[in-house]
Design a protein around this motif. Structure first.
Motif, mmCIF file in Angstrom:
data_model
loop_
_atom_site.group_PDB
_atom_site.id
_atom_site.type_symbol
_atom_site.label_atom_id
_atom_site.label_comp_id
_atom_site.label_asym_id
_atom_site.label_seq_id
_atom_site.Cartn_x
_atom_site.Cartn_y
_atom_site.Cartn_z
ATOM 1 N N MET A 256 0.851 -1.179 0.000
ATOM 2 C CA MET A 256 0.000 0.000 0.000
ATOM 3 C C MET A 256 0.899 1.246 0.000
ATOM 4 S SD MET A 256 -2.984 0.771 2.678
ATOM 5 C CE MET A 256 -3.516 2.406 2.997
ATOM 6 N N SER A 257 0.697 2.093 -0.968
ATOM 7 C CA SER A 257 1.544 3.291 -1.039
ATOM 8 C C SER A 257 0.957 4.409 -0.191
ATOM 9 C CB SER A 257 1.702 3.745 -2.484
ATOM 10 O OG SER A 257 0.476 4.181 -2.996
ATOM 11 N N HIS A 258 1.846 5.173 0.381
ATOM 12 C CA HIS A 258 1.442 6.302 1.209
ATOM 13 C C HIS A 258 1.645 7.580 0.405
ATOM 14 C CE1 HIS A 258 0.640 8.604 4.776
ATOM 15 N NE2 HIS A 258 1.763 9.269 4.622
ATOM 16 N N ARG A 259 0.622 8.368 0.299
ATOM 17 C CA ARG A 259 0.686 9.580 -0.509
ATOM 18 C C ARG A 259 1.217 10.734 0.321
ATOM 19 N NH1 ARG A 259 -4.405 12.237 -3.565
ATOM 20 N NH2 ARG A 259 -3.218 13.865 -4.584
ATOM 21 N N THR A 260 2.188 11.438 -0.226
ATOM 22 C CA THR A 260 2.744 12.600 0.469
ATOM 23 C C THR A 260 2.639 13.824 -0.418
ATOM 24 O OG1 THR A 260 4.962 12.133 -0.363
ATOM 25 C CG2 THR A 260 4.397 11.208 1.778
ATOM 26 N N ARG A 261 2.629 14.958 0.221
ATOM 27 C CA ARG A 261 2.599 16.221 -0.531
ATOM 28 C C ARG A 261 3.953 16.449 -1.182
ATOM 29 N NH1 ARG A 261 -1.497 20.089 1.065
ATOM 30 N NH2 ARG A 261 -2.812 19.168 2.643
ATOM 31 N N PRO A 262 3.965 17.154 -2.322
ATOM 32 C CA PRO A 262 5.255 17.449 -2.951
ATOM 33 C C PRO A 262 6.112 18.320 -2.039
ATOM 34 C CG PRO A 262 3.421 18.387 -4.226
ATOM 35 C CD PRO A 262 2.842 17.690 -3.045
ATOM 36 N N SER A 263 7.422 18.136 -2.105
ATOM 37 C CA SER A 263 8.312 18.920 -1.251
ATOM 38 C C SER A 263 8.397 20.368 -1.723
ATOM 39 C CB SER A 263 9.706 18.300 -1.219
ATOM 40 O OG SER A 263 10.241 18.252 -2.523
ATOM 41 N N ARG A 264 8.148 20.596 -3.006
ATOM 42 C CA ARG A 264 8.235 21.958 -3.524
ATOM 43 C C ARG A 264 7.070 22.213 -4.476
ATOM 44 N NH1 ARG A 264 10.712 24.183 -8.064
ATOM 45 N NH2 ARG A 264 11.051 26.400 -7.822
ATOM 46 N N LEU A 265 6.290 23.230 -4.178
ATOM 47 C CA LEU A 265 5.176 23.611 -5.039
ATOM 48 C C LEU A 265 5.584 24.809 -5.891
ATOM 49 C CD1 LEU A 265 2.235 23.526 -2.463
ATOM 50 C CD2 LEU A 265 2.748 21.828 -4.218
ATOM 51 N N HIS A 266 5.088 24.843 -7.116
ATOM 52 C CA HIS A 266 5.317 26.017 -7.963
ATOM 53 C C HIS A 266 4.310 27.118 -7.641
ATOM 54 C CE1 HIS A 266 7.335 22.985 -10.652
ATOM 55 N NE2 HIS A 266 8.262 23.904 -10.495
ATOM 56 N N GLN A 267 3.152 26.725 -7.109
ATOM 57 C CA GLN A 267 2.083 27.681 -6.852
ATOM 58 C C GLN A 267 1.855 27.876 -5.363
ATOM 59 O OE1 GLN A 267 1.565 24.508 -7.656
ATOM 60 N NE2 GLN A 267 -0.076 23.717 -6.376
ATOM 61 N N GLU A 268 1.209 28.976 -5.043
ATOM 62 C CA GLU A 268 0.736 29.242 -3.684
ATOM 63 C C GLU A 268 -0.726 28.787 -3.703
ATOM 64 O OE1 GLU A 268 1.804 29.821 -0.272
ATOM 65 O OE2 GLU A 268 3.172 31.016 -1.468
ATOM 66 N N PRO A 269 -1.051 27.616 -3.135
ATOM 67 C CA PRO A 269 -2.407 27.068 -3.276
ATOM 68 C C PRO A 269 -3.527 28.031 -2.900
ATOM 69 C CG PRO A 269 -0.970 25.429 -2.299
ATOM 70 C CD PRO A 269 -0.188 26.727 -2.356
ATOM 71 N N GLU A 270 -3.370 28.744 -1.793
ATOM 72 C CA GLU A 270 -4.412 29.666 -1.355
ATOM 73 C C GLU A 270 -4.613 30.794 -2.358
ATOM 74 O OE1 GLU A 270 -1.643 28.984 0.473
ATOM 75 O OE2 GLU A 270 -2.461 27.529 1.875
ATOM 76 N N ALA A 271 -3.543 31.227 -3.008
ATOM 77 C CA ALA A 271 -3.630 32.307 -3.989
ATOM 78 C C ALA A 271 -4.400 31.849 -5.226
ATOM 79 C CB ALA A 271 -2.243 32.804 -4.376
ATOM 80 N N VAL A 272 -4.190 30.591 -5.626
ATOM 81 C CA VAL A 272 -4.908 30.056 -6.787
ATOM 82 C C VAL A 272 -6.405 30.011 -6.477
ATOM 83 C CG1 VAL A 272 -5.206 28.066 -8.305
ATOM 84 C CG2 VAL A 272 -2.901 28.734 -7.569
ATOM 85 N N THR A 273 -6.755 29.509 -5.304
ATOM 86 C CA THR A 273 -8.167 29.442 -4.909
ATOM 87 C C THR A 273 -8.766 30.832 -4.834
ATOM 88 O OG1 THR A 273 -7.731 27.437 -3.636
ATOM 89 C CG2 THR A 273 -9.773 28.616 -3.136
ATOM 90 N N TRP A 274 -8.062 31.774 -4.205
ATOM 91 C CA TRP A 274 -8.553 33.142 -4.061
ATOM 92 C C TRP A 274 -8.810 33.770 -5.427
ATOM 93 C CZ3 TRP A 274 -6.342 37.725 -5.752
ATOM 94 C CH2 TRP A 274 -6.969 38.892 -5.310
ATOM 95 N N ALA A 275 -7.852 33.636 -6.338
ATOM 96 C CA ALA A 275 -7.984 34.248 -7.664
ATOM 97 C C ALA A 275 -9.128 33.598 -8.444
ATOM 98 C CB ALA A 275 -6.674 34.131 -8.431
ATOM 99 N N ARG A 276 -9.276 32.281 -8.315
ATOM 100 C CA ARG A 276 -10.373 31.592 -9.014
ATOM 101 C C ARG A 276 -11.724 32.046 -8.498
ATOM 102 N NH1 ARG A 276 -13.562 27.801 -7.538
ATOM 103 N NH2 ARG A 276 -12.265 26.997 -5.844
ATOM 104 N N GLU A 277 -11.864 32.109 -7.174
ATOM 105 C CA GLU A 277 -13.134 32.536 -6.591
ATOM 106 C C GLU A 277 -13.438 33.983 -6.946
ATOM 107 O OE1 GLU A 277 -12.617 31.510 -2.466
ATOM 108 O OE2 GLU A 277 -13.234 29.437 -2.808
ATOM 109 N N LYS A 278 -12.402 34.837 -6.941
ATOM 110 C CA LYS A 278 -12.587 36.249 -7.286
ATOM 111 C C LYS A 278 -13.058 36.398 -8.737
ATOM 112 C CE LYS A 278 -9.894 40.557 -6.697
ATOM 113 N NZ LYS A 278 -10.855 41.476 -7.016
#
Length: 90
Positions: A1-23
């Motif tokens: 069973m594989s364990h899923r982990t978050r990437p160590s380095r993101l290119h985006q700021e997740p909250e900023a993407v959500t904010w801009a999409r909602e706006k």
């Protein structure tokens, strides 16, 4: 069973993407359709579980009519250590 982990380095700021999409008034599905990715991948980009490719991040910024710099991951000044200038006290 594989364990899923978050990437160590993101290119985006997740909250900023959500904010801009909602706006902009777009749903995840509508934005994903404009960018050419799945709604699931769009959700993972917004939650920080997946890193947007640089090309997709540009497409997201264009679709949201948002400057790319707003969506990019911020680089913290303390994260990069440079060598002290010659003669500097340590």
């Amino acid at each position: 069973m594989s364990h899923r982990t978050r990437p160590s380095r993101l290119h985006q700021e997740p909250e900023a993407v959500t904010w801009a999409r909602e706006k902009s008034g777009l749903t995840k599905r509508a934005l994903a359709d404009q960018v050419g990715i799945s709604e699931q991948l769009m959700g993972e980009i917004e939650s920080g579980w997946r890193s947007a490719t640089p090309a997709n991040l540009i497409k997201i910024a264009e679709a949201l009519n948002c400057p790319l710099v707003v969506l990019e991951r911020k680089r913290h000044a303390g994260a990069v250590r440079t060598a002290a200038p010659e003669g500097a006290a340590e």
